[in-house]
Scaffold this motif. Structure first.
Motif, PDB file in Angstrom:
ATOM      1  N   GLY A  87      45.648  36.347  37.548  1.00 39.50           N
ATOM      2  CA  GLY A  87      45.458  36.434  38.991  1.00 39.50           C
ATOM      3  C   GLY A  87      44.049  36.792  39.383  1.00 39.50           C
ATOM      4  O   GLY A  87      43.807  37.276  40.506  1.00 39.50           O
ATOM      5  N   LEU A  88      43.094  36.553  38.472  1.00 39.56           N
ATOM      6  CA  LEU A  88      41.692  36.868  38.752  1.00 39.56           C
ATOM      7  C   LEU A  88      40.858  35.589  38.756  1.00 39.56           C
ATOM      8  O   LEU A  88      39.818  35.501  38.102  1.00 39.56           O
ATOM      9  N   ALA A  89      41.327  34.600  39.492  1.00 34.97           N
ATOM     10  CA  ALA A  89      40.615  33.323  39.544  1.00 34.97           C
ATOM     11  C   ALA A  89      39.349  33.404  40.372  1.00 34.97           C
ATOM     12  O   ALA A  89      38.406  32.632  40.155  1.00 34.97           O
ATOM     13  N   ASP A  90      39.304  34.335  41.321  1.00 33.52           N
ATOM     14  CA  ASP A  90      38.141  34.466  42.190  1.00 33.52           C
ATOM     15  C   ASP A  90      37.078  35.317  41.510  1.00 33.52           C
ATOM     16  O   ASP A  90      37.315  36.474  41.164  1.00 33.52           O
ATOM     17  N   ALA A  91      35.883  34.743  41.313  1.00 32.62           N
ATOM     18  CA  ALA A  91      34.821  35.447  40.596  1.00 32.62           C
ATOM     19  C   ALA A  91      34.400  36.732  41.296  1.00 32.62           C
ATOM     20  O   ALA A  91      34.122  37.743  40.650  1.00 32.62           O
ATOM     21  N   ASP A  92      34.366  36.709  42.625  1.00 32.39           N
ATOM     22  CA  ASP A  92      33.982  37.918  43.359  1.00 32.39           C
ATOM     23  C   ASP A  92      34.987  39.040  43.129  1.00 32.39           C
ATOM     24  O   ASP A  92      34.613  40.217  43.039  1.00 32.39           O
ATOM     25  N   LEU A  93      36.255  38.679  43.022  1.00 28.66           N
ATOM     26  CA  LEU A  93      37.294  39.666  42.745  1.00 28.66           C
ATOM     27  C   LEU A  93      37.112  40.257  41.351  1.00 28.66           C
ATOM     28  O   LEU A  93      37.264  41.469  41.146  1.00 28.66           O
ATOM     29  N   VAL A  94      36.758  39.414  40.401  1.00 30.05           N
ATOM     30  CA  VAL A  94      36.528  39.879  39.030  1.00 30.05           C
ATOM     31  C   VAL A  94      35.365  40.869  38.998  1.00 30.05           C
ATOM     32  O   VAL A  94      35.421  41.913  38.346  1.00 30.05           O
ATOM     33  N   HIS A  95      34.296  40.549  39.719  1.00 28.21           N
ATOM     34  CA  HIS A  95      33.104  41.403  39.708  1.00 28.21           C
ATOM     35  C   HIS A  95      33.358  42.745  40.388  1.00 28.21           C
ATOM     36  O   HIS A  95      32.658  43.721  40.090  1.00 28.21           O
ATOM     37  N   SER A  96      34.320  42.794  41.272  1.00 26.76           N
ATOM     38  CA  SER A  96      34.639  44.058  41.930  1.00 26.76           C
ATOM     39  C   SER A  96      35.676  44.865  41.154  1.00 26.76           C
ATOM     40  O   SER A  96      35.946  46.023  41.484  1.00 26.76           O
ATOM     41  N   ALA A  97      36.248  44.261  40.105  1.00 31.20           N
ATOM     42  CA  ALA A  97      37.262  44.943  39.302  1.00 31.20           C
ATOM     43  C   ALA A  97      36.609  45.943  38.349  1.00 31.20           C
ATOM     44  O   ALA A  97      35.412  45.881  38.068  1.00 31.20           O
ATOM     45  N   ASP A  98      37.405  46.859  37.843  1.00 32.30           N
ATOM     46  CA  ASP A  98      36.945  47.853  36.870  1.00 32.30           C
ATOM     47  C   ASP A  98      36.623  47.147  35.554  1.00 32.30           C
ATOM     48  O   ASP A  98      37.466  46.443  34.988  1.00 32.30           O
ATOM     49  N   ALA A  99      35.395  47.313  35.081  1.00 32.54           N
ATOM     50  CA  ALA A  99      34.976  46.657  33.839  1.00 32.54           C
ATOM     51  C   ALA A  99      35.863  47.044  32.668  1.00 32.54           C
ATOM     52  O   ALA A  99      36.087  46.246  31.749  1.00 32.54           O
TER      53      ALA A  99
END
Length: 219
Positions: A87-99
Motif C-alpha cells: 500500500g505504499l505505491a505513492d513515492a511521497d508517502l514512502v518518503h514520509s514513512a518511518d525509515a
C-alpha cells in the motif's frame, strides 16, 4: 617561442594554480562509521519537476554506483513492487514513512531516499540548457537517523564546434545543436554525472561499503 616550451609553461601554470586551490573539506562520516550499513534499499524517487517520467528514469541509475561502492543493493523493481503490495505505491508517502519500517520490509541496514528537484530543459533559440538537480538522503534502518545526505545540480548546454567556417553556417549549426538537445535532452547522462559526484566526488562522496576493499580506509 617553440611550441614545446609554450606547452610546458602552460602545464606549469596549471600546476601552480591547482596548488593554490584549497582541498575540499572532509565530510563528517561519524554516523556512517557508527552504523556500518551493509545493505541499502532504494525506495521510489519523489519528483518535484514537471517531467512525469523523471522519477522512474532516474531510479534505475542509482543501484550501480552504490553497488560499486561496496554495498548490497536490493533490486529497485522488486522494491517498488513490494511497496505497492504494502500500500505504499505513492513515492511521497514512502518518503514520509518511518525509515525503520521501510527497512524492516526488506531486512535492510539503510534506506536511500532521492528527490528530483529539477529535470528540465530551457530553450532559447540558439541554446538549450538541460538541468538536473537531485537531493539524496541515506537513513539508518535501525534508528531512522540520517547517515549521509547531499544535493547535486548538473547543467549541460551543448555548443557547436567553431571550425572557422562562415558565421551564417555556424549560426545554423548552433540552431540545429540546440534543437537536437531540446528534442532529446541529456537527462540520463546528467543524472549519472550527479550520482558519480554524489557518491565518489571530492568534498562529496559516500564511504566505501563492506564489499569494497577500501572499506574503513576512506574516511
Amino acid at each position: 617561442m617553440p611550441k614545446l616550451i609554450r606547452t610546458a609553461l602552460v602545464g606549469l601554470s596549471l600546476l601552480a594554480l591547482s596548488a593554490c586551490v584549497n582541498p575540499p573539506a572532509k565530510r563528517d562520516f561519524s554516523a556512517m562509521r557508527a552504523h556500518h550499513p551493509r545493505s541499502i534499499v532504494i525506495v521510489p524517487v519523489t519528483n518535484s519537476s514537471t517531467q512525469v517520467d523523471a522519477a522512474d528514469n532516474f531510479l534505475v541509475t542509482l543501484p550501480v554506483p552504490l553497488a560499486e561502492k561496496g554495498y548490497y543493493v536490493f533490486p529497485v523493481h522488486m522494491v517498488k513492487r513490494v511497496m505497492e503490495d504494502e500500500g505504499l505505491a505513492d513515492a511521497d508517502l514512502v518518503h514520509s514513512a518511518d525509515a525503520r519500517k521501510v527497512a524492516a520490509l526488506f531486512g535492510a541496514d539503510a534506506v536511500l531516499f532521492a528527490n528530483i528537484q529539477r529535470w528540465d530543459s530551457q530553450y532559447a533559440i540558439l541554446a538549450t540548457t538541460t538541468t538536473v538537480n537531485i537531493g539524496y538522503t541515506l537513513k539508518s534502518g535501525t534508528t531512522g537517523q540520517t547517515l549521509w545526505q547531499d544535493n547535486l545540480e548538473t547543467v549541460y548546454s551543448p555548443q557547436a564546434q567553431n571550425s572557422g567556417g562562415h558565421p551564417l553556417a555556424m549560426l545554423v549549426t548552433q540552431l540545429v545543436v540546440a534543437a537536437m538537445e531540446r528534442a532529446a535532452p541529456s537527462y540520463l547522462p546528467l543524472a549519472n554525472q550527479a550520482n558519480t559526484v554524489a557518491f565518489y566526488g571530492a568534498g562529496h562522496g559516500i564511504p566505501s561499503g563492506p564489499y569494497d576493499q577500501r572499506f574503513g580506509k576512506d574516511y
